[in-house]
Design an enzyme around this catalytic site. Structure first.
Site, PDB file in Angstrom:
ATOM      1  N   LYS A 150     -60.987  25.759  51.526  1.00  0.00           N
ATOM      2  CA  LYS A 150     -61.321  24.225  50.867  1.00  0.00           C
ATOM      3  C   LYS A 150     -60.428  24.297  49.459  1.00  0.00           C
ATOM      4  CE  LYS A 150     -65.362  22.871  53.299  1.00  0.00           C
ATOM      5  NZ  LYS A 150     -66.659  22.335  53.264  1.00  0.00           N
ATOM      6  N   PHE A 169     -62.402  14.463  51.786  1.00  0.00           N
ATOM      7  CA  PHE A 169     -63.756  14.380  51.884  1.00  0.00           C
ATOM      8  C   PHE A 169     -64.204  15.709  52.477  1.00  0.00           C
ATOM      9  CE2 PHE A 169     -62.932  10.049  51.751  1.00  0.00           C
ATOM     10  CZ  PHE A 169     -63.977   9.486  50.989  1.00  0.00           C
ATOM     11  N   ASP A 170     -65.476  16.234  52.040  1.00  0.00           N
ATOM     12  CA  ASP A 170     -66.196  16.987  52.742  1.00  0.00           C
ATOM     13  C   ASP A 170     -66.912  16.426  54.029  1.00  0.00           C
ATOM     14  OD1 ASP A 170     -67.432  19.720  53.265  1.00  0.00           O
ATOM     15  OD2 ASP A 170     -69.192  18.806  52.877  1.00  0.00           O
ATOM     16  N   LYS A 171     -67.153  17.157  54.967  1.00  0.00           N
ATOM     17  CA  LYS A 171     -67.748  16.489  56.380  1.00  0.00           C
ATOM     18  C   LYS A 171     -69.113  16.395  56.050  1.00  0.00           C
ATOM     19  CE  LYS A 171     -68.327  18.421  60.054  1.00  0.00           C
ATOM     20  NZ  LYS A 171     -69.760  18.111  60.506  1.00  0.00           N
TER      21      LYS A 171
END
Length: 776
Positions: free
Chosen positions: A650, A464-466
Site C-alpha cells: 500500500k 481508499f482502504d477497503k
C-alpha cells in the site's frame, strides 16, 4: 529512518549512538537516541512524537511544548518580535505566533528552559497571556472590553472638533492645535506605549506602529495637523475592527471548549446509600457513574450503563441525526442527550476526553503556518527593508535634484511608508486558515494545520482502504441459498443455533442476521470446532454441521453438485461461504450461506459527491483477493482496484500515485498509518472513537461517516481560493498605493483609508469560510 524522513516537515532522522555528541551540546549521549530535525512551521512537536512512537521509539519527558494565549493588539510586526523574544530564551527550540488566532506555540527543553522564563519573555514583548486581563475586562463592562475602540473613537471626536474649530478660524490658534494634539494622544497611545516599553528594556523595533507615529508627526511638522490626526484615527480604528473581526473566527474555536458542562451529576455513596451529587467536572474520575438527564449535555466520555436515548453527537462527529444509545454504547462529552435519562460509566479522565483532544489539536493547528503564509513572511523580510531604503531615497534625492521641495518629498515618503505596509498580506492567509479550521471542526472534521488545509484543496487523486473505510468493516449475511424443499429461515435457524456458541466474526454475522429477522433460535449442545474446516453441534436431537466442503469430504460425505454450484457462484461474486448440513434431515444439506463485508450504504453517493468536488481519480487498496476487491469496487464505482496488497505494498502504491501529483489516503488511522504517512494528506475515519486516528492523520473525520469527506475537500478548495484572493488583493493594493503615493496622486489620508480598508477586506473575505456549506 526512511519512513520518518519521508514525512512532510522532517528534514533528517538519524540515531546517535553511545558516545556521540548531541547537536549543539558538549555532553555525549549515554544511550542510543533517535534524533529528528524538523521544521516547526510545518509540523508540531506532538506530531513528531507521534511519528516516533509509530516507528517504535520511546519518547522521553525532556522535551515539551506549550500553547500560550497572547494579547497583541498592535501590528503584525509584533508577532515576529514575540517569536524572537521566545527563541532567545535558552532551551527554546521553536516558537511560532499566529496573530489571527492570538496564540503562540513554544517547544523547549525542560532541563534548560522553565515555564517562568517563557512567561517572562511573553511579558517582555507586551503580549502577556490574556486570560486574567479578559476576566477583569468582562467584569468591568463595555469600556474595559473595548478600550482600543473607545480610544480610537475619542481620537476621532477630537479630530472632528479640531477640524471644525480650524475651519471656522477659531481664535486663539492654539486651541484647535491643542485639540489636534489630544487627538494624537488618544490615537497614538498604544503605539507610543509599546515603543517606550521597548526603549525601557533597551530594545528598539522599527515596526508599522512606529512608522505611523513618525508619519503623523511628520504631518504635524508640515502643519498638516488634521491629516496626521486622521492617519492615527484610521489606523487605530482599523486595528480595533480587525481584532473584532478576528475575534469572530477565534470564538468559533473557543466555543468548542464550552460544549462540555463545567459540572456533572455523579452517583456517590454516602453512609451506604447512593446519592446524586453535583460536582465540578475536574472532580470526576474514571470509574465514576454520571447521570445525564433528558436534554442535558453530556459532560464525560464513557459507556452507557443504563438507559436508552437518542443522542445528538453533531458537535463531536458532525452526524446530522441523533444516534440511538443503549447499554454498552460509547458516549462523548459535548453531545446532547435526547428524551431518555442515561447512566454513564466514566472511562476517560478529564483532559483526555475526545473533546479535550480535539480542542488541543485544533489549538496546535492554529499555529501551523500554511505554505502561502510562509511565502508572505519571506516576501515581507525582503520587501520591508527595500521599502525603507527606497523611502530614504525618496526624501533625499528629489530635493537634491530640484524636482520637489523638502516638505513635499517628506510628505510623499510618509505616504509611501503607509502604502507599502504589508498588513493585509500578513493577516490574509492566517485569518483564512483560522476560519477554515474552525468551520471544519464545527462540522466534525479536524484539520491539523494550514499546510494540510491547503494541501487537501489541491488533491486530485484519492486512495481508499477497503475494509472499514469503503466497507462497514464487519461481515454480514448477504445470501441464503436453500436447497430444494428447504425454507430460507430453516437454513438460518440451524446455522444460528450452532454459531451462537462461536466467537468467529462470520459466526457473529449469522447470529446477528437471525436476531434482525426476530427468529426463535434453539439452544445447541456442546460445540465441536474442526480447525480450518468448520463446526458441529447437536440441535434439537440432530447434529448440525457448518463449514467448508472439506469438512464433509474428510468424513467421507459426498457434497451434492447443486451445493457445490451454489458455493462456486457465491465465491465468484466475492462471498465467503458456509455449507449447512443437518444429519438425518431430508435433504441433509440444507443450503449455503454467503457472507461479505458490504460497502457502506452511503459509499457510492459519497464517491459521486467527491467527483463533484473535483476529485478526478479514485483508487481502492485492499489486502483481499481480486475477486472480493473488484466486487466492492464495482459496487461503489471506484476507478481502479489494487488487490492482494500487504501494508508495504500500500505504501508503494501511495508513493507511485504521489509521484504523479497530490494524493490523499483515507483509512482507519491505525492499520493504515504507514500509507497515511506517505500520502500528501492522510485522512483517518472514526477520530472520535480512537486517539490513534487523531494522532496519526493530517485530517480526521470525527464520525465513522464517509459523507463528511466531500465537505472537507470542498471547504479546503474554498479556503485555498480565499487565500489566493487575499494574496491578490493585498499585493495589488500595495502596488497600486505605492504607485499613486510616489507620484503624488494620493496623500497620507487616502493611503491610510486604502491600507486599513484592504486589511479589513481580506479578513472579511476569510470570515466567509465560517458560513461555508457544501453544495447539495
Amino acid at each position: 529512518m526512511t519512513v520518518l524522513e519521508g514525512q512532510p516537515g522532517v528534514a533528517q532522522a538519524h540515531v546517535l549512538d553511545v558516545g556521540d555528541l548531541e547537536p549543539g551540546g558538549a555532553a555525549p549521549v549515554t544511550r542510543p537516541v533517535l534524533c529528528l530535525h524538523y521544521d516547526p512551521d510545518q509540523i508540531t512537536l506532538s506530531e513528531v512524537e507521534g511519528m516516533a512512537r509509530g516507528a517504535g521509539a520511546s519518547i522521553s519527558a525532556q522535551y515539551a511544548h506549550r500553547l500560550l494565549p497572547i494579547r497583541l493588539v498592535a501590528t503584525e510586526d509584533d508577532g515576529t518580535r514575540l517569536e524572537s523574544e521566545l527563541r532567545a530564551v535558552p532551551g527554546v527550540t521553536a516558537a511560532s505566533v499566529n496573530l489571527a488566532a492570538q496564540v503562540a506555540r513554544v517547544e523547549y527543553d525542560r532541563t534548560v528552559a522553565t515555564d517562568e522564563q517563557i512567561d517572562a519573555a511573553v511579558r517582555a514583548a507586551s503580549a502577556a497571556p490574556k486570560q486574567a486581563e479578559d476576566a477583569v475586562a468582562a467584569s468591568q463592562g463595555w469600556y474595559a472590553r473595548n478600550r482600543e475602540l473607545a480610544w480610537s473613537l475619542m481620537s476621532g471626536a477630537l479630530l472632528l472638533a479640531g477640524w471644525l474649530l480650524e475651519r471656522n478660524a477659531f481664535e486663539p490658534r492654539w486651541i484647535p492645535i491643542t485639540t489636534y494634539v489630544l487627538s494624537y494622544v488618544f490615537g497614538a497611545r498604544d503605539n507610543v506605549g509599546h515603543f517606550l516599553g521597548d526603549l525601557r528594556r533597551g530594545k528598539f523595533h522599527f515596526n508599522i506602529d512606529l512608522l505611523m507615529v513618525v508619519a503623523a508627526a511628520g504631518a504635524a511638522v508640515l502643519g498638516e495637523w488634521a491629516e496626521g490626526a486622521l492617519l492615527l484615527v484610521l489606523f487605530s480604528l482599523g486595528h480595533a475592527l480587525e481584532h473584532y473581526a478576528l475575534g469572530r473566527a477565534r470564538s468559533a474555536i473557543t466555543a468548542l471548549a464550552e460544549l462540555a458542562p463545567s459540572r456533572a451529576t455523579v452517583l456517590r455513596a454516602e453512609n451506604g446509600v447512593q446519592r446524586e451529587v453535583v460536582v465540578g467536572i475536574d472532580l470526576v474520575r474514571p470509574g465514576d457513574v454520571v447521570i445525564v438527564k433528558p436534554a442535558e449535555r453530556v459532560p464525560v466520555d464513557g459507556t452507557v450503563r443504563e438507559g436508552r436515548s437518542g443522542v445528538n453527537q453533531a458537535p463531536i462527529t458532525g452526524e446530522s441525526v441523533p444516534v440511538d444509545k443503549a447499554p454498552g454504547d460509547p458516549m462523548f462529552a459535548g453531545s446532547v442527550n435526547g428524551e431518555g435519562a442515561l447512566l454513564i460509566d466514566v472511562t476517560v479522565a478529564i483532559g483526555d476526553r475526545t473533546l479535550d483532544r480535539v480542542i488541543k489539536l485544533v489549538s496546535e493547528a492554529q499555529t501551523q503556518k500554511a505554505p502561502t503564509q510562509q511565502f508572505t513572511e519571506r516576501f515581507a523580510r525582503v520587501f520591508v527593508p527595500l521599502v525603507l531604503i527606497g523611502d530614504v531615497l525618496l526624501i533625499v534625492v528629489p530635493p537634491l535634484l530640484g524636482l520637489l521641495s523638502w516638505s513635499e518629498s517628506f510628505a510623499r515618503a510618509m505616504a509611501v511608508l503607509v502604502a507599502a505596509s504589508p498588513c493585509a498580506l500578513a493577516l490574509g492567509t492566517p485569518a483564512a486558515v483560522l476560519a477554515g479550521i474552525a468551520q471544519a471542526a464545527r462540522n466534525g472534521v479536524l484539520i491539523k494545520g494550514g499546510a494540510h488545509l491547503e494541501a487537501l484543496g489541491s488533491i486530485r487523486s484519492l486512495a481508499f482502504d477497503k475494509t472499514g473505510t469503503i466497507t462497514v468493516g464487519e461481515p454480514s449475511v448477504t445470501d441464503i441459498v436453500p436447497m430444494t424443499g428447504v425454507a430460507d429461515v430453516m437454513v438460518l435457524i440451524n446455522a444460528a443455533s450452532v454459531e451462537q456458541r462461536s466467537q468467529h466474526p462470520l459466526a457473529k454475522a449469522v447470529v446477528r442476521r437471525a436476531v434482525e429477522q426476530k427468529l426463535a433460535v434453539p439452544e445447541a449442545g456442546e460445540l465441536q470446532s474442526i480447525t480450518a474446516r468448520g463446526v458441529r453441534a447437536p440441535v434439537d436431537g440432530a447434529v448440525v454441521e457448518i463449514g467448508r466442503a472439506l469438512l464433509f469430504e474428510d468424513a467421507g460425505v459426498v457434497v451434492p453438485q447443486d451445493v457445490r454450484d451454489a458455493v462456486t457462484r457465491l465465491e465468484n461474486a466475492g462471498r465467503s461461504t458456509m455449507i449447512v448440513r443437518r444429519v438425518g434431515h431430508t435433504p441433509e444439506f440444507l443450503g449455503v450461506l454467503g457472507l461479505a463485508d458490504e460497502p457502506r450504504a452511503n459509499a457510492r453517493a459519497t464517491l459521486v459527491a467527491l467527483r463533484g468536488a473535483g476529485i478526478q481519480r479514485i483508487i481502492m487498496l485492499t489486502g483481499d483477493n481480486a475477486g472480493v476487491g473488484n466486487e466492492v469496487g464495482t459496487a461503489v464505482g471506484v476507478d481502479e482496484v489494487r488487490a492482494g496488497l500487504l501494508p508495504e505494498d500500500k505504501v508503494s502504491s501511495i508513493k507511485e500515485l504521489a509521484a504523479r501529483g497530490p494524493v490523499a489516503m483515507v483509512g482507519d488511522g491505525v492499520n493504515d498509518a504507514p500509507a497515511l504517512a506517505h500520502a500528501t494528506v492522510g485522512i483517518a475515519m472514526g477520530g472520535a472513537g480512537t486517539a490513534a486516528a487523531l494522532e496519526t492523520a493530517d485530517v480526521a473525520l470525527m464520525g465513522d461517516d464517509l459523507s463528511r469527506l466531500p465537505f472537507a475537500i470542498a471547504l479546503s478548495r474554498q479556503a485555498k481560493r480565499v487565500i489566493r484572493q487575499n494574496l491578490f488583493v493585498s499585493l495589488g493594493v500595495i502596488v497600486a498605493l505605492v504607485a499613486v503615493t510616489v507620484s503624488g496622486m494620493a496623500s497620507i489620508g487616502p493611503a491610510v483609508i486604502a491600507h486599513e480598508g484592504s486589511t479589513l477586506v481580506v479578513i472579511a473575505n476569510a470570515l466567509r469560510l465560517l458560513r461555508f456549506r457544501a453544495k447539495g
